[in-house]
Enzyme design. Structure first.
Site, PDB file in Angstrom:
ATOM      1  N   ALA A  60       0.835  -1.213   0.000  1.00  0.00           N
ATOM      2  CA  ALA A  60       0.000   0.000   0.000  1.00  0.00           C
ATOM      3  C   ALA A  60       0.863   1.253   0.000  1.00  0.00           C
ATOM      4  O   ALA A  60       0.454   2.301   0.499  1.00  0.00           O
ATOM      5  CB  ALA A  60      -0.944  -0.007   1.202  1.00  0.00           C
ATOM      6  N   ASP A  75      -0.923  -4.623   3.245  1.00  0.00           N
ATOM      7  CA  ASP A  75       0.412  -4.120   3.568  1.00  0.00           C
ATOM      8  C   ASP A  75       0.879  -4.748   4.877  1.00  0.00           C
ATOM      9  O   ASP A  75       0.065  -5.288   5.633  1.00  0.00           O
ATOM     10  CB  ASP A  75       0.403  -2.582   3.681  1.00  0.00           C
ATOM     11  N   ARG A  81      13.613   2.463  -4.845  1.00  0.00           N
ATOM     12  CA  ARG A  81      15.011   2.819  -5.086  1.00  0.00           C
ATOM     13  C   ARG A  81      15.298   4.175  -4.454  1.00  0.00           C
ATOM     14  O   ARG A  81      14.545   5.116  -4.623  1.00  0.00           O
ATOM     15  CB  ARG A  81      15.234   2.867  -6.605  1.00  0.00           C
ATOM     16  N   ARG A 116       5.925   6.984 -20.840  1.00  0.00           N
ATOM     17  CA  ARG A 116       6.901   8.077 -20.705  1.00  0.00           C
ATOM     18  C   ARG A 116       7.331   8.571 -22.085  1.00  0.00           C
ATOM     19  O   ARG A 116       7.369   9.775 -22.355  1.00  0.00           O
ATOM     20  CB  ARG A 116       8.120   7.589 -19.907  1.00  0.00           C
ATOM     21  N   HIS A 155      13.567  -3.500 -18.411  1.00  0.00           N
ATOM     22  CA  HIS A 155      12.983  -2.258 -17.923  1.00  0.00           C
ATOM     23  C   HIS A 155      14.124  -1.325 -17.541  1.00  0.00           C
ATOM     24  O   HIS A 155      15.010  -1.707 -16.801  1.00  0.00           O
ATOM     25  CB  HIS A 155      12.112  -2.555 -16.703  1.00  0.00           C
TER      26      HIS A 155
END
Length: 314
Positions: free
Chosen positions: A8, A32, A82, A151, A175
């Site tokens: 979540a 979660d 990240r 994108r 990716h």
């Protein structure tokens, strides 16, 4: 229809919100591990229903997979995002453990569910989920290509000053930095993009797309969520509504493009059974070379995961 979103955080909550707003499922379960987070975000999304006007119920739970039983589709967004200066590969060990444990619980409660992986590093987390789920590749695949093409299409729309709705594109491969753009398959209202933009500008847009995730991490100090969450929701919609949309998704290639056993983005038809068909494009030599580079990079990361797994079992 019942859809579960595991995790979540920003991406998972955005995915649940788009699923609810677009009434893609009757019931959306948000799960979660942090107490109260999923419950709070699900309640907030449900309280928006009278304002926007939708019927989908969102329910949040803390680590209660029994509540997810019988889900038609499960989206896995769990894992650490990240941080600045952190490579995708730094994330492998931690996130593989999380994805493995989540997948085990998902399959135990919803053995017929189609699983969409969003956790990073995407290609190798899809590999981990597929290994753990022991389901055919048609039912376990990753979301990457829809985000990358979004994108790319957004940048093109801004550069050409046209509606993003009119831009169609496909890309392949891993990716992120080693993705394989396919400008000759990019059209604007049916017109090849190469007729509307110079090669230099197109190359610059392709390069910006390849590092698109990193650009956002630098700006915000964390990974993106609006576009990734919406991209995952779009995949769920194609499955739930049996739309048979053509999307690039990450899955195990089994001989397509001359590649076996590596998880890469490729265009597929997405419908009620998950991946209905993998589409094999006629790539030219330059595109094949780029796909081979991407394959090599993903294979290295897969091998790194295999080494970690065997070290743990030793």
């Amino acid at each position: 229809m019942k859809v579960t979103v595991v995790g979540a955080g920003n991406v998972g909550a955005t995915c649940a919100d788009v699923l609810a707003t677009r009434e893609i499922a009757n019931e959306i379960i948000l799960v979660d591990i942090k107490e109260g987070i999923a419950e709070g975000k699900a309640l907030d999304i449900w309280q928006k229903a009278p304002i926007i006007g939708y019927d989908s119920r969102t329910v949040g739970v803390t680590n209660d997979y029994a509540r997810t039983a019988g889900s038609d589709v499960v989206v896995i967004t769990s894992g650490l995002p990240r941080k600045p200066g952190m490579s995708r590969d730094d994330l492998i060990a931690t996130n593989a453990g999380i994805v493995k444990s989540v997948t085990e619980q998902v399959v135990a409660h919803s053995p017929n569910a189609i699983i969409i992986v969003v956790s990073n590093p995407l290609d190798v987390m899809t590999y981990q989920a597929h290994l753990t789920a022991k389901l055919p590749r048609e039912k376990v695949f990753g979301m990457a290509g829809i985000l990358d093409t979004a994108r790319y299409r957004a940048f093109l729309a801004a550069e050409l000053n046209v509606s993003p709705k009119d831009i169609q594109a496909v890309l392949m491969g891993g990716h992120g930095d080693t993705m394989v753009p396919l400008p000759r398959y990019t059209t604007v209202g049916g017109i090849p993009v190469t007729e509307l933009i110079s090669k230099e500008k197109l190359d610059a847009i392709v390069q910006r797309t390849a590092v698109g995730g990193g650009e956002l991490v630098k700006l915000m100090g964390t990974s993106a969520w609006y576009a990734p969450g919406a991209a995952a929701a779009q995949m769920v919609e194609a499955i739930v509504r049996d739309q048979r949309r053509v999307f690039p998704v990450c899955l195990e290639l089994q001989g397509e493009y001359g590649i076996n056993g590596v998880y890469l983005g490729a265009p597929v038809i997405l419908g009620k059974n998950g991946v209905e068909r993998v589409i094999e494009l006629q790539l030219n030599d330059e595109e094949k070379a780029m796909l081979e580079t991407s394959r090599g990079h993903v294979k290295e990361v897969m091998d790194a995961l295999d080494k970690m797994s065997s070290a743990q079992h030793a």
